[in-house]
Design a protein around this motif. Structure first.
Motif, PDB file in Angstrom:
ATOM      1  N   GLY A 123       0.775  -1.234   0.000  1.00  0.00           N
ATOM      2  CA  GLY A 123       0.000   0.000   0.000  1.00  0.00           C
ATOM      3  C   GLY A 123       0.802   1.276   0.000  1.00  0.00           C
ATOM      4  N   ALA A 124       2.098   1.191  -0.260  1.00  0.00           N
ATOM      5  CA  ALA A 124       2.933   2.392  -0.197  1.00  0.00           C
ATOM      6  C   ALA A 124       2.547   3.390  -1.294  1.00  0.00           C
ATOM      7  CB  ALA A 124       4.403   2.026  -0.308  1.00  0.00           C
ATOM      8  N   TYR A 125       2.280   2.899  -2.496  1.00  0.00           N
ATOM      9  CA  TYR A 125       1.917   3.803  -3.588  1.00  0.00           C
ATOM     10  C   TYR A 125       0.623   4.544  -3.257  1.00  0.00           C
ATOM     11  CZ  TYR A 125       0.241   5.518  -8.076  1.00  0.00           C
ATOM     12  OH  TYR A 125      -0.237   6.325  -9.087  1.00  0.00           O
ATOM     13  N   GLN A 126      -0.396   3.805  -2.820  1.00  0.00           N
ATOM     14  CA  GLN A 126      -1.680   4.421  -2.508  1.00  0.00           C
ATOM     15  C   GLN A 126      -1.549   5.407  -1.343  1.00  0.00           C
ATOM     16  OE1 GLN A 126      -1.105   1.199  -2.953  1.00  0.00           O
ATOM     17  NE2 GLN A 126      -2.375   0.620  -4.725  1.00  0.00           N
ATOM     18  N   GLY A 127      -0.759   5.031  -0.338  1.00  0.00           N
ATOM     19  CA  GLY A 127      -0.585   5.904   0.815  1.00  0.00           C
ATOM     20  C   GLY A 127       0.168   7.173   0.470  1.00  0.00           C
ATOM     21  N   ALA A 128       1.227   7.040  -0.322  1.00  0.00           N
ATOM     22  CA  ALA A 128       1.999   8.214  -0.729  1.00  0.00           C
ATOM     23  C   ALA A 128       1.168   9.101  -1.650  1.00  0.00           C
ATOM     24  CB  ALA A 128       3.279   7.774  -1.426  1.00  0.00           C
ATOM     25  N   LYS A 129       0.369   8.478  -2.507  1.00  0.00           N
ATOM     26  CA  LYS A 129      -0.492   9.226  -3.419  1.00  0.00           C
ATOM     27  C   LYS A 129      -1.504  10.058  -2.644  1.00  0.00           C
ATOM     28  CE  LYS A 129      -1.704   9.691  -7.881  1.00  0.00           C
ATOM     29  NZ  LYS A 129      -0.767  10.150  -8.930  1.00  0.00           N
ATOM     30  N   LEU A 130      -2.024   9.506  -1.570  1.00  0.00           N
ATOM     31  CA  LEU A 130      -2.979  10.230  -0.735  1.00  0.00           C
ATOM     32  C   LEU A 130      -2.312  11.446  -0.091  1.00  0.00           C
ATOM     33  CD1 LEU A 130      -5.893  10.172   0.331  1.00  0.00           C
ATOM     34  CD2 LEU A 130      -5.074   8.859   2.285  1.00  0.00           C
ATOM     35  N   LEU A 131      -1.079  11.280   0.361  1.00  0.00           N
ATOM     36  CA  LEU A 131      -0.343  12.398   0.947  1.00  0.00           C
ATOM     37  C   LEU A 131      -0.046  13.474  -0.096  1.00  0.00           C
ATOM     38  CD1 LEU A 131       2.270  10.610   3.250  1.00  0.00           C
ATOM     39  CD2 LEU A 131       0.329  12.006   3.977  1.00  0.00           C
ATOM     40  N   ALA A 132       0.226  13.055  -1.315  1.00  0.00           N
ATOM     41  CA  ALA A 132       0.591  14.005  -2.366  1.00  0.00           C
ATOM     42  C   ALA A 132      -0.589  14.853  -2.813  1.00  0.00           C
ATOM     43  CB  ALA A 132       1.182  13.256  -3.561  1.00  0.00           C
ATOM     44  N   GLY A 133      -1.800  14.291  -2.752  1.00  0.00           N
ATOM     45  CA  GLY A 133      -2.962  15.036  -3.225  1.00  0.00           C
ATOM     46  C   GLY A 133      -2.848  15.335  -4.705  1.00  0.00           C
ATOM     47  N   ASP A 134      -2.958  16.609  -5.064  1.00  0.00           N
ATOM     48  CA  ASP A 134      -2.870  17.003  -6.477  1.00  0.00           C
ATOM     49  C   ASP A 134      -1.431  17.147  -6.961  1.00  0.00           C
ATOM     50  OD1 ASP A 134      -5.637  17.120  -6.693  1.00  0.00           O
ATOM     51  OD2 ASP A 134      -5.725  19.226  -6.094  1.00  0.00           O
ATOM     52  N   ALA A 135      -0.477  17.070  -6.038  1.00  0.00           N
ATOM     53  CA  ALA A 135       0.927  17.234  -6.413  1.00  0.00           C
ATOM     54  C   ALA A 135       1.458  15.976  -7.093  1.00  0.00           C
ATOM     55  CB  ALA A 135       1.767  17.536  -5.178  1.00  0.00           C
ATOM     56  N   ALA A 136       2.496  16.141  -7.896  1.00  0.00           N
ATOM     57  CA  ALA A 136       3.157  14.985  -8.498  1.00  0.00           C
ATOM     58  C   ALA A 136       3.813  14.151  -7.402  1.00  0.00           C
ATOM     59  CB  ALA A 136       4.195  15.451  -9.508  1.00  0.00           C
ATOM     60  N   LEU A 137       3.634  12.855  -7.464  1.00  0.00           N
ATOM     61  CA  LEU A 137       4.156  11.955  -6.433  1.00  0.00           C
ATOM     62  C   LEU A 137       5.681  11.900  -6.505  1.00  0.00           C
ATOM     63  CD1 LEU A 137       3.368  10.050  -4.198  1.00  0.00           C
ATOM     64  CD2 LEU A 137       2.973   8.269  -5.876  1.00  0.00           C
ATOM     65  N   SER A 138       6.323  12.004  -5.338  1.00  0.00           N
ATOM     66  CA  SER A 138       7.777  12.033  -5.277  1.00  0.00           C
ATOM     67  C   SER A 138       8.283  11.077  -4.205  1.00  0.00           C
ATOM     68  CB  SER A 138       8.264  13.453  -4.959  1.00  0.00           C
ATOM     69  OG  SER A 138       7.942  13.789  -3.619  1.00  0.00           O
ATOM     70  N   ARG A 139       9.605  10.908  -4.170  1.00  0.00           N
ATOM     71  CA  ARG A 139      10.208  10.085  -3.125  1.00  0.00           C
ATOM     72  C   ARG A 139       9.948  10.688  -1.744  1.00  0.00           C
ATOM     73  NH1 ARG A 139      16.324   8.994  -4.243  1.00  0.00           N
ATOM     74  NH2 ARG A 139      16.282  11.210  -4.754  1.00  0.00           N
ATOM     75  N   GLY A 140       9.826  12.012  -1.687  1.00  0.00           N
ATOM     76  CA  GLY A 140       9.531  12.662  -0.416  1.00  0.00           C
ATOM     77  C   GLY A 140       8.196  12.230   0.158  1.00  0.00           C
ATOM     78  N   HIS A 141       7.201  12.044  -0.715  1.00  0.00           N
ATOM     79  CA  HIS A 141       5.893  11.573  -0.242  1.00  0.00           C
ATOM     80  C   HIS A 141       5.985  10.129   0.264  1.00  0.00           C
ATOM     81  CE1 HIS A 141       4.546  14.817  -3.145  1.00  0.00           C
ATOM     82  NE2 HIS A 141       4.039  15.207  -1.981  1.00  0.00           N
ATOM     83  N   TYR A 142       6.763   9.306  -0.423  1.00  0.00           N
ATOM     84  CA  TYR A 142       6.978   7.939   0.054  1.00  0.00           C
ATOM     85  C   TYR A 142       7.655   7.958   1.424  1.00  0.00           C
ATOM     86  CZ  TYR A 142       5.609   5.283  -4.096  1.00  0.00           C
ATOM     87  OH  TYR A 142       4.885   4.685  -5.090  1.00  0.00           O
ATOM     88  N   ALA A 143       8.635   8.829   1.584  1.00  0.00           N
ATOM     89  CA  ALA A 143       9.351   8.906   2.860  1.00  0.00           C
ATOM     90  C   ALA A 143       8.399   9.283   3.986  1.00  0.00           C
ATOM     91  CB  ALA A 143      10.483   9.917   2.755  1.00  0.00           C
ATOM     92  N   ARG A 144       7.542  10.280   3.740  1.00  0.00           N
ATOM     93  CA  ARG A 144       6.581  10.693   4.758  1.00  0.00           C
ATOM     94  C   ARG A 144       5.619   9.564   5.106  1.00  0.00           C
ATOM     95  NH1 ARG A 144       3.708  15.765   2.440  1.00  0.00           N
ATOM     96  NH2 ARG A 144       2.292  15.272   4.172  1.00  0.00           N
ATOM     97  N   TYR A 145       5.184   8.828   4.082  1.00  0.00           N
ATOM     98  CA  TYR A 145       4.248   7.729   4.318  1.00  0.00           C
ATOM     99  C   TYR A 145       4.897   6.639   5.173  1.00  0.00           C
ATOM    100  CZ  TYR A 145       1.369   3.617   3.550  1.00  0.00           C
ATOM    101  OH  TYR A 145       0.610   2.492   3.749  1.00  0.00           O
ATOM    102  N   LEU A 146       6.122   6.279   4.867  1.00  0.00           N
ATOM    103  CA  LEU A 146       6.794   5.217   5.610  1.00  0.00           C
ATOM    104  C   LEU A 146       7.058   5.618   7.055  1.00  0.00           C
ATOM    105  CD1 LEU A 146       9.295   3.786   2.963  1.00  0.00           C
ATOM    106  CD2 LEU A 146       7.018   2.985   3.574  1.00  0.00           C
ATOM    107  N   VAL A 147       7.262   6.897   7.288  1.00  0.00           N
ATOM    108  CA  VAL A 147       7.436   7.373   8.665  1.00  0.00           C
ATOM    109  C   VAL A 147       6.091   7.376   9.387  1.00  0.00           C
ATOM    110  CG1 VAL A 147       7.995   9.376  10.106  1.00  0.00           C
ATOM    111  CG2 VAL A 147       9.513   8.720   8.233  1.00  0.00           C
ATOM    112  N   GLU A 148       5.058   7.886   8.739  1.00  0.00           N
ATOM    113  CA  GLU A 148       3.745   7.979   9.373  1.00  0.00           C
ATOM    114  C   GLU A 148       3.143   6.606   9.680  1.00  0.00           C
ATOM    115  OE1 GLU A 148       1.044  10.521   7.301  1.00  0.00           O
ATOM    116  OE2 GLU A 148       2.406  12.255   7.332  1.00  0.00           O
ATOM    117  N   THR A 149       3.505   5.608   8.909  1.00  0.00           N
ATOM    118  CA  THR A 149       2.978   4.260   9.155  1.00  0.00           C
ATOM    119  C   THR A 149       3.893   3.428  10.034  1.00  0.00           C
ATOM    120  OG1 THR A 149       3.944   3.545   7.037  1.00  0.00           O
ATOM    121  CG2 THR A 149       1.619   4.194   7.033  1.00  0.00           C
TER     122      THR A 149
END
Length: 285
Positions: A123-149
């Motif tokens: 679920g990392a892609y879906q979780g990072a995508k949710l954090l990104a919202g309308d922004a282009a998905l980046s490694r930074g969003h993945y990093a935030r997701y992995l920390v938050e989970t």
């Protein structure tokens, strides 16, 4: 008029890419920090500029807001970022170029998600995508997701364990070359700036080669004053700028409020440099 006392920050990010604050909140924080001239330089997008400009114009004492973007490029298998400043943000070819960049980001982000899933992180892609919202998905969003989970307890550790070169979730970039990005910036009337040259962790010979080839590709300036750097790094970057006939720029690379880095902070400018705002190309709203 820009003087030695003017507080200038020409590199920061908002939620339009991988920053934590909305474009309006970035402007508000900059105003609160005493910034006089600001460029929001989101990764491969100018999606936050309109909101930032609207909010800024509503302030009793607005700051000088410069159009900005940070474009990803590929150089000898390295991710190299080029900041565009003071360009026409309605220039059709530039908008088409940035749309292509966003598509490349999405394809890379999908593959990162697939690799993390194979490593047991569902679920990392879906979780990072949710954090990104309308922004282009980046490694930074993945990093935030992995920390938050709770997968990792610190963003820097996410990159070291999963997203850095050679790690499970690392996907090589497919960006275009520096010359193409510089040409797109120039076509829109802007200034092309090599972002945080010392941040790529290149050895001396390779750093000199990067700066020289950036200049040869048509680059105009390089960031000399960074949000976090040693006195020796500042001296080295200033020497490289002068040696290669490049103008100098300054930027915090602010992404989120933190203890050590903030908008407009610790950006003292040395003398003896030709600054980007001293060129005829420089324009503000």
């Amino acid at each position: 008029m820009i003087t030695e006392q003017t507080c200038i920050d020409l590199h920061c990010h908002s939620t339009a890419s991988d920053g934590a604050l909305s474009p309006s909140d970035v402007v508000a924080r900059a105003l609160n920090n005493g910034v006089d001239v600001l460029a929001i330089t989101d990764h491969d997008t100018i999606g936050g500029l309109a909101a930032a400009q609207q909010f800024n114009q509503q302030q009793p004492q607005p700051l000088q807001l410069v159009t900005g973007v940070e474009i990803s490029t590929r150089w000898h298998a390295c991710d190299i970022h080029i900041v565009g400043l003071a360009f026409d943000c309605e220039h059709p070819p530039l908008l088409a170029f940035l749309a292509q960049q966003r598509q490349l980001r999405e394809l890379r982000a999908q593959e990162i998600g697939q690799r993390l899933e194979k490593a047991g992180i569902d679920g990392a892609y879906q979780g990072a995508k949710l954090l990104a919202g309308d922004a282009a998905l980046s490694r930074g969003h993945y990093a935030r997701y992995l920390v938050e989970t709770g997968v990792v307890d610190d963003i820097s550790k996410v990159f070291k364990r999963y997203l850095a070169r050679g790690k499970t979730g690392y996907v090589p970039n497919t960006w275009g070359d520096m010359q193409t990005a510089i040409a797109a910036i120039h076509a829109a009337g802007g200034i092309a700036v090599l972002a945080h040259p010392s941040g790529y962790q290149l050895k001396g010979k390779w750093l000199k080669k990067l700066v020289r080839e950036f200049k040869d590709a048509g680059g105009d300036a390089m960031e000399v004053v960074l949000g976090q750097q040693s006195p020796d790094d500042l001296v080295q970057l200033a020497q490289l700028a002068n040696l290669n006939g490049l103008m100098a720029s300054v930027g915090s690379d602010f992404h989120f409020p933190g203890r050590w880095l903030d908008l407009g902070k610790n950006l003292r400018r040395p003398k003896g440099l030709n600054w980007v705002w001293q060129t005829e190309q420089w324009t503000v709203e």
